[in-house]
Design a protein around this motif. Structure first.
Motif, short mmCIF file in Angstrom:
data_model
loop_
_atom_site.label_atom_id
_atom_site.label_comp_id
_atom_site.label_asym_id
_atom_site.label_seq_id
_atom_site.Cartn_x
_atom_site.Cartn_y
_atom_site.Cartn_z
N GLY A 30 1.10 -1.18 0.17
CA GLY A 30 -0.26 -0.54 -0.26
C GLY A 30 0.71 1.12 -0.48
O GLY A 30 1.65 1.26 0.39
N TYR A 31 -0.13 2.52 -0.55
CA TYR A 31 1.27 3.71 -0.54
C TYR A 31 0.23 4.72 0.41
O TYR A 31 -1.33 4.74 0.39
CB TYR A 31 1.10 3.70 -1.66
N ARG A 32 0.53 5.13 1.28
CA ARG A 32 0.47 6.36 2.07
C ARG A 32 0.38 7.92 1.10
O ARG A 32 1.60 8.18 1.16
CB ARG A 32 1.06 5.98 3.13
N TYR A 33 -1.18 8.35 0.98
CA TYR A 33 -0.64 9.36 -0.34
C TYR A 33 -1.82 10.42 -0.01
O TYR A 33 -2.80 9.76 0.04
CB TYR A 33 -0.54 9.13 -1.30
N TRP A 34 -2.24 11.63 -0.87
CA TRP A 34 -3.24 12.24 -0.83
C TRP A 34 -3.66 11.99 -1.94
O TRP A 34 -3.33 12.70 -2.73
CB TRP A 34 -3.17 13.90 -0.43
#
Length: 227
Positions: A30-34
């Protein structure tokens, strides 16, 4: 003794198959982003196909930003407030030569937050900007400070999060999500095509399982010949 050997071979086979399948599952990250969203004119959101610096919304549009952890654009979390222009901009009267853009800024939940940080509360704002302003310019007018990386990817809104930009949550060093969200969707479709069904084990994993099964059958046959 011969029966025990056969049983041991089958147990080794089962363990190897589970290990191969586990390795295929562990590849997901997973990626953590806006993420960036657009109101569709009703009460739902549509994942934007372009970045906020490119989109130039019309007067009366609703734009959403949501911070979360997701594997790709297909499972990205939507803003937790409906895209209701009337509710967001009710207290901002129209002005000649300006347009109003309703913004929903959702920093997400504690589960999505980086270590040591607490997400601020969800908020809305009505940006009143020049007619040719982009969604990024509308956001900057109401939610400074913004932070971008070297590729102009939006990393932080109102200073959240303090650090990081599109990092993988499993700690590996893979590439961050693309700035252009239409490119991200294309890559997701390519990965789904490569995997066959898009959600099951890849062809490489299935090939590995087949090889392990073949070796296991050969081991059992050799054990039987020794009887």
């Amino acid at each position: 003794m011969r029966r025990a050997s056969g049983t041991a071979a089958l147990l080794l086979l089962a363990g190897a198959v589970l290990a191969v399948l586990g390795a295929g599952t562990a590849q997901a990250a997973g990626y953590r982003y806006w993420s960036f969203w657009e109101g569709d004119g009703g009460k739902s959101w549509t994942y934007a196909t372009q970045g906020p610096s490119v989109v130039r919304p019309d007067d009366g549009a609703v734009q959403g930003f949501r911070f979360s952890v997701s594997e790709d654009s297909q499972d990205s979390a939507q803003p937790r407030r409906a895209p209701d222009f009337g509710a967001v901009c009710a207290d901002t009267p129209a002005k000649d030569g300006r347009k109003r853009i309703a913004l929903v800024i959702d920093p997400g939940t504690a589960a999505d937050a980086p270590d040591g940080e607490t997400p601020p509360a969800l908020r809305t704002a009505c940006a009143q900007v020049a007619p040719d302003a982009s969604a990024a310019e509308a956001l900057a007018s109401v939610a400074k400070p913004l932070r971008y990386d070297d590729s102009a990817m939006l990393c932080a809104i109102s200073g959240y999060p303090r650090a990081g930009c599109g990092e993988q949550t499993d700690g590996s060093s893979g590439a961050a999500p693309e700035q252009s969200q239409d490119q991200a969707k294309s890559e997701d479709q390519d990965r789904a095509a490569d995997d066959g069904q898009g959600g099951g084990p890849s062809a490489g994993v299935l090939t590995g399982v087949g090889a392990v099964l073949a070796l296991g059958v050969a081991a059992v046959l050799r054990a039987r010949r020794r009887r």
